[in-house]
Structures are given as structure tokens and as C-alpha cells.
Design an enzyme around this catalytic site. Structure first.
Site, PDB file in Angstrom:
ATOM      1  N   HIS A  26      56.598  75.185  67.467  1.00 37.97           N
ATOM      2  CA  HIS A  26      56.474  75.298  66.030  1.00 37.97           C
ATOM      3  C   HIS A  26      56.584  76.766  65.684  1.00 37.97           C
ATOM      4  CE1 HIS A  26      56.109  71.042  65.969  1.00 37.97           C
ATOM      5  NE2 HIS A  26      55.178  71.037  66.402  1.00 37.97           N
TER       6      HIS A  26
HETATM    7  C1  BDR Z   1      51.540  73.074  63.560  1.00 35.29           C
HETATM    8  O1  BDR Z   1      50.391  72.448  63.520  1.00 35.29           O
HETATM    9  C2  BDR Z   1      49.562  73.219  64.671  1.00 35.29           C
HETATM   10  O2  BDR Z   1      48.966  72.422  65.442  1.00 35.29           O
HETATM   11  C3  BDR Z   1      50.625  74.108  65.076  1.00 35.29           C
HETATM   12  O3  BDR Z   1      49.746  75.323  65.892  1.00 35.29           O
HETATM   13  C4  BDR Z   1      51.573  74.525  64.343  1.00 35.29           C
HETATM   14  O4  BDR Z   1      51.369  75.431  63.567  1.00 35.29           O
HETATM   15  C5  BDR Z   1      52.526  71.994  63.714  1.00 35.29           C
HETATM   16  O5  BDR Z   1      52.743  71.002  63.103  1.00 35.29           O
END
Ligand code: BDR
Ligand code: CA
Length: 324
Positions: free
Chosen positions: A246
Site C-alpha cells: 500500500h
Molecule cells: C494502510 O493501513 C496500514 O496498516 C498500512 O500501513 C497502510 O498504510 C492500508 O490500509
């Protein structure tokens, strides 16, 4: 003559994919990471700052200041930390050494944002890949912040897909919907990189094997810390061991290495109600049948489609097989 690097401040809750984003930016020839601020989310803000220092020490970049930020959302108190996704230490409980010897900045996150946005006024870009609490506090404390900063790129939200923390909401946004509303409503150009694209940019076991086999410390580190993520969150989401990246995808959008093929400027509202929609990013995608004409009053561009090729590039960069 070499072009000047773009100064970037990273606001993050350093877990596994935040570490990938940091390592990507630290390798990038066009970017200068000038500061890192931490926020609760994947772990406490204190632990996430510590994890950022682990990444910086690995890269020999202890000159970059790391400041601790918010431990709680704007409204109420933190209700959970994503240790089930990122491990108890926030970096996959990999067995790698936890100690760091670099001190944290003596500034708070907001103070560091103030200092860097003054120092790099008119040039600073912000990458926000955790809950948006620090940025909301900074907007409150620094009235001309939106004039000092070029733009903000945010990993968060779900435009036309399901959430990951609730059926409607993505984790970064549901951690602090009021902050997300303030940040997306502020008068600066913003870019949202939601689950619509980050769930299509997948690091596979083949990628992880390449990272693991590499002699480059950053590659080894990513292979080690992502093992837990592959077997837990990745497996639960896709039914095979793998990992979305992500935050690194958002970093790729910031640098221009990831070019969304559908990237409209559209209205985004954050659901701040207490019902099942809390934390949803309601993106006005009604223009899709007309090729997404820009919406005049909208300031946010939302990445809706990318081509899935970023993990190859990320792995090549971290293993030293290709430089950018
Ligand atoms: C986001 O949530 C966090 O757990 C990850 O680092 C990312 O920024 C994904 O939904
Ligand atoms: Ca994050």
C-alpha cells in the site's frame, strides 16, 4: 548538472509497508527524505518512530530527523493497533535486532512539520501513509501550512471497492475520520491512493525470494519483515501468501513512477458518522461514464487504476538489479 532533489516529509505509522515506502524513497535519486513524523496506527506512535529509526540505521541515514506524533485520534482514544497485521513490534516480529542507537528528534511531529515546511517552503511535498492525525493537528497549528507545502499524497480510503478495516472503510481513514476530513478539506492539492489500486500492486513469493537472495541489506530486511504480513493479512486477503505494498504504491505515485491510468480530480467526503459507514471515503465517481471530467470545485485526485507493475520495479530497486 544534477537536478535538485524534491524534499519529502513522510508521515507514517511504520509497519511493514511503511518501511517499504521509506526504503523506496531513500533509494530514489529524485527524492530527498527530509523528515519523518510518526503517528499511531499499525502500532503506537512511539514504536512506529522507533521502527523508522531501524529503517534509517539500516540505510545509514541517521541524519534524517524522526519526530513522534499523535498517540490518539482527534476524537476519543485509539481503539486498536494493527499488531495482527504488522506483528507485535510493528515490523513482522522478524527476529532482526530491535535496538537502535539514534536519538529521536526533540521536536514533536507538529514542530518538525513546522520547521521543515518553513525551511523548504514552496518545495516540500508530504507523503502521509498512516492515520491523518498529525497532519490535521499541523493544519490547525500552522495557518499557512497549505501555502508552504506543494501537495500531499495520501495512502488511504476505498473509492469503488470494499474497505479493509470495515466493509466500508480503509484502516488509515477509520483510525481518524475527523482528521481525514480536515486534511482532504484543506486548501491544498491532494492525491488519494486508495485500496482500489494498492490491492492490485502485489508482492509475490517470487519477489520475496528475490529479495531474500539479494546481498543488499534493504532487500533482506524487506524479505524478513514481510514474512508475517505474507502469511497473515496477505493470505487472508488473497488466499495465497503475498503482500500488498500500500504505502510504497503511494510513494510511487508521489515520485511519478506509478502513473495511474484512471486518475480523476473528484470530490471526496469522509463519513464521520458513528454508523457502519464510519471512515468510508465517499468518492464522487459518477463521471466514469463520461471519461471522468475534472470536477471544478474538487482538489483531490484519486488513483483508481494502476497497471500492477510497481512491485517488480520496487524489488529491482531494492535488490540493486535496477536503479531508477
Ligand atoms: C494502510 O493501513 C496500514 O496498516 C498500512 O500501513 C497502510 O498504510 C492500508 O490500509
Ligand atoms: Ca501505513
Amino acid at each position: 548538472m544534477t537536478a535538485e532533489r524534491t524534499p519529502v516529509l513522510v508521515d507514517c505509522d511504520t509497519g511493514v509497508d511503511d518501511a517499504m515506502a521509506l526504503l523506496y524513497l531513500l533509494h530514489h535519486p529524485a527524492v530527498e527524505v527530509v523528515g519523518i513524523t510518526s503517528v499511531f496506527g499499525n502500532n503506537t506512535a512511539a514504536r512506529c518512530a522507533h521502527n523508522s529509526l531501524r529503517v534509517l540505521e539500516l540505510m545509514g541515514r541517521t541524519d534524517i530527523p524522526v519526530a513522534v506524533g499523535a498517540e490518539n485520534p482527534l476524537v476519543g482514544e485509539v481503539t486498536y493497533l494493527a499488531t495482527h497485521v504488522h506483528g507485535n513490534d510493528g515490523l513482522g516480529d522478524s527476529g532482526l535486532p530491535l535496538e537502535v542507537s539514534t536519538p529521536l528528534s526533540t521536536l514533536t511531529a507538529v514542530e518538525l512539520i513546522d520547521e521543515l515546511s518553513r525551511q523548504y517552503a514552496g518545495r516540500l511535498r508530504v507523503l502521509a501513509v498512516g492515520p491523518l492525525t498529525n497532519i490535521a493537528h499541523a493544519l490547525d497549528a500552522i495557518p499557512d501550512l497549505t501555502e508552504r507545502v506543494v501537495d500531499i499524497v495520501i495512502m488511504g480510503g476505498a473509492a469503488d471497492v470494499a474497505g479493509n478495516q470495515s466493509p466500508a472503510a480503509e484502516a488509515n481513514i477509520i483510525h481518524d475520520p475527523e482528521a481525514a476530513r480536515a486534511v482532504l478539506g484543506a486548501e491544498w492539492p491532494s492525491t488519494l491512493v486508495p485500496l482500489d489500486v494498492t490491492m492490485t500492486e502485489i508482492i509475490t513469493e517470487d519477489h520475496r525470494a528475490r529479495l531474500s537472495a539479494s546481498k543488499a541489506p534493504a532487500a533482506h530486511f524487506v524479505a524478513a519483515v514481510s514474512d508475517f504480513y505474507f502469511g497473515g493479512y496477505g493470505f487472508d486477503s488473497f488466499g495465497v501468501r503475498c503482500s500488498p505494498c500500500h504505502d510504497a504504491v503511494a510513494a510511487g505515485v508521489l515520485t511519478g513512477d506509478v502513473v495511474p491510468t484512471v486518475f480523476p480530480r473528484i470530490g471526496v467526503e469522509v463519513d464521520c458518522t458513528e454508523g457502519p459507514g464510519r471512515g468510508a471515503t465517499i468518492c464522487d465517481t459518477r463521471g466514469r461514464y463520461r471519461g471522468f471530467p475534472d470536477q471544478d470545485d474538487a482538489r483531490c485526485r484519486v488513483a483508481l487504476v494502476t497497471d500492477g507493475s510497481f512491485p517488480d520495479r520496487l524489488v529491482a530497486m531494492l535488490t540493486g538489479a535496477a536503479s531508477l
